[in-house]
Scaffold this motif. Sequence first.
Motif, PDB file in Angstrom:
ATOM      1  N   LEU A 107       4.523  50.133  23.489  1.00  0.00           N
ATOM      2  CA  LEU A 107       4.579  51.372  22.701  1.00  0.00           C
ATOM      3  C   LEU A 107       3.222  51.679  22.066  1.00  0.00           C
ATOM      4  O   LEU A 107       2.834  52.838  21.933  1.00  0.00           O
ATOM      5  CB  LEU A 107       5.639  51.264  21.592  1.00  0.00           C
ATOM      6  N   SER A 108       2.494  50.613  21.694  1.00  0.00           N
ATOM      7  CA  SER A 108       1.222  50.845  21.006  1.00  0.00           C
ATOM      8  C   SER A 108       0.143  51.354  21.968  1.00  0.00           C
ATOM      9  O   SER A 108      -0.954  51.698  21.549  1.00  0.00           O
ATOM     10  CB  SER A 108       0.748  49.571  20.304  1.00  0.00           C
ATOM     11  N   THR A 147       0.583  54.018  23.725  1.00  0.00           N
ATOM     12  CA  THR A 147       0.804  55.453  23.883  1.00  0.00           C
ATOM     13  C   THR A 147      -0.377  56.278  23.343  1.00  0.00           C
ATOM     14  O   THR A 147      -1.119  55.818  22.487  1.00  0.00           O
ATOM     15  CB  THR A 147       2.092  55.888  23.152  1.00  0.00           C
ATOM     16  N   ARG A 148      -0.506  57.504  23.891  1.00  0.00           N
ATOM     17  CA  ARG A 148      -1.566  58.381  23.378  1.00  0.00           C
ATOM     18  C   ARG A 148      -1.098  59.122  22.139  1.00  0.00           C
ATOM     19  O   ARG A 148      -1.892  59.714  21.438  1.00  0.00           O
ATOM     20  CB  ARG A 148      -1.967  59.387  24.458  1.00  0.00           C
ATOM     21  N   ARG A 149       0.223  59.113  21.901  1.00  0.00           N
ATOM     22  CA  ARG A 149       0.718  59.831  20.715  1.00  0.00           C
ATOM     23  C   ARG A 149       0.363  59.064  19.461  1.00  0.00           C
ATOM     24  O   ARG A 149       0.839  57.946  19.239  1.00  0.00           O
ATOM     25  CB  ARG A 149       2.240  59.999  20.815  1.00  0.00           C
ATOM     26  N   ARG A 150      -0.443  59.702  18.643  1.00  0.00           N
ATOM     27  CA  ARG A 150      -0.971  59.010  17.488  1.00  0.00           C
ATOM     28  C   ARG A 150       0.126  58.579  16.515  1.00  0.00           C
ATOM     29  O   ARG A 150       0.098  57.459  16.004  1.00  0.00           O
ATOM     30  CB  ARG A 150      -1.985  59.903  16.779  1.00  0.00           C
ATOM     31  N   LEU A 210       3.140  57.792  17.033  1.00  0.00           N
ATOM     32  CA  LEU A 210       3.899  56.648  17.527  1.00  0.00           C
ATOM     33  C   LEU A 210       3.095  55.354  17.355  1.00  0.00           C
ATOM     34  O   LEU A 210       3.627  54.321  16.946  1.00  0.00           O
ATOM     35  CB  LEU A 210       4.264  56.867  19.003  1.00  0.00           C
ATOM     36  N   ARG A 211       1.788  55.459  17.650  1.00  0.00           N
ATOM     37  CA  ARG A 211       0.928  54.276  17.463  1.00  0.00           C
ATOM     38  C   ARG A 211       0.946  53.829  16.013  1.00  0.00           C
ATOM     39  O   ARG A 211       1.033  52.647  15.710  1.00  0.00           O
ATOM     40  CB  ARG A 211      -0.499  54.611  17.887  1.00  0.00           C
ATOM     41  N   ARG A 227      -0.492  42.882  21.952  1.00  0.00           N
ATOM     42  CA  ARG A 227      -1.339  44.063  21.816  1.00  0.00           C
ATOM     43  C   ARG A 227      -2.817  43.648  21.867  1.00  0.00           C
ATOM     44  O   ARG A 227      -3.623  44.251  22.582  1.00  0.00           O
ATOM     45  CB  ARG A 227      -1.048  44.778  20.503  1.00  0.00           C
ATOM     46  N   ARG A 279       0.682  53.651  37.197  1.00  0.00           N
ATOM     47  CA  ARG A 279       0.337  53.078  35.888  1.00  0.00           C
ATOM     48  C   ARG A 279       1.217  51.887  35.525  1.00  0.00           C
ATOM     49  O   ARG A 279       0.696  50.836  35.139  1.00  0.00           O
ATOM     50  CB  ARG A 279       0.418  54.171  34.818  1.00  0.00           C
TER      51      ARG A 279
END
Lengths: 221, 222
Positions: B47-48, B50-53, B55-56, B112, B133
Amino acid sequence: MSFADSFLNLRVAVEHGPKIIEGMGVTVVLAGCVIATGLAAGLGLAVLRALGVRPLNWLIIFVVDLFRAVPPLVVIVLLYFGLPAAGMALNGFVAAWLALSLVLMAFAEEIFWAGITTLPKGQWEASRALGLRFAPTFFLVVLPQAVRIVIPPLVNRTIAITKGTALASVVAVPEILGAAQAGVSFSFNPTPLTLAALAYLALFLPVVVLGRWVERRWHVR
Amino acid sequence: MFADAFLNTEILREAWPILLDGLGRTALLSALVVPLGLLGGLILALLSLTRRRWLRWGVAVWVDVFRALPPLVLLVVVYAGLPFAGVEVSAWQAVATGFFLNTGAYYGEILRAGIASVPKGQMEAARSLGLSRPHALALVVLPQAVRNVLPDLVSNTLEVVKLTSLAAVVALPELLFQARQAQSVTYNATPIVAAAVIYFLLLWPFVRMLSRLENRQLASRR
């Protein structure tokens, strides 16, 4: 009863909040004692090990391995419930302090020693060539550099073991968790547990963030 | 005198079946919570990426919160708190939930860091060779990531196995709990000493291996 009534009940919070705050004080004192004695003892053992006395080193390695392998809660229970059989009753605070110090000592020794051994030999040789004896070489040249290398793992390990202060609740120490559990059984309401979780977050969240920062700053781990 | 209280063979013989029973449950518990924590950690690590800030950020806050809460606190909150919300949990369920949250966060942080330690070119090269990917991640990046943080993974796993002793607090009859039972029945510390010795003998090889792995890692970073 609504969710807020049971988990964030204002009346219960007002009644038992002060006990939790007192518990925070106990947690901080216990943690401080553990860090001081554990790190000092760990460093002491690492220095002793550097003397290179074979039988002594075997003993140090054994003790270190012992307290790395046995769960801290087992050590606490052994000291608290076991020692009275030998006519030595410890109170819960002392049992937890001693047990966690021994565990931190073991991990700290291992980490300090790793720092000492991974320092390039040239550091020793250069200082000896400059005429420094063993002790000044070790304490003024090797140890300061070794400690610098191992700061990130040391900080993280210390944080992890310090969180073990919650284990003291098992031997009736009124630290945060112990105070909260008493509060739950008095009020028959879980609000003290919510407060306890918040208290731990208030104490340890900054420390965890600090650990992350130290890791990034020192670039080693 | 000392031997009578701490290394009493008669008491040991009496308590042995109970201790073995507890040891079996400790093994079972470890076999449950280690994969569970690894699964949670893998989910968090992925999940970390992801490009969605937001969510990170969410993942980072989750990981830090559950690394900040002592595992025993999580366990007690789940076990003693949830029933007030009308959710009855067994000791096993409480331990599984608490460990999933706590060890998942630790494994997540380790994995991570492992993924971050693999150079970007690895992913790019794998993608340019036509791997999707997910394939590139699973077959190229993750294996290298795991290798890079292997000492941390082993060390965390050792800690998790040791942490299973916390289950004694919620009356799950694992090794420590059974030792305490035997001690309170016999008024003799031998069962607890025996439990400590069992933990030590079982985990010692891993401690030794770990110390070698860690030293090698530290040496290679100089």
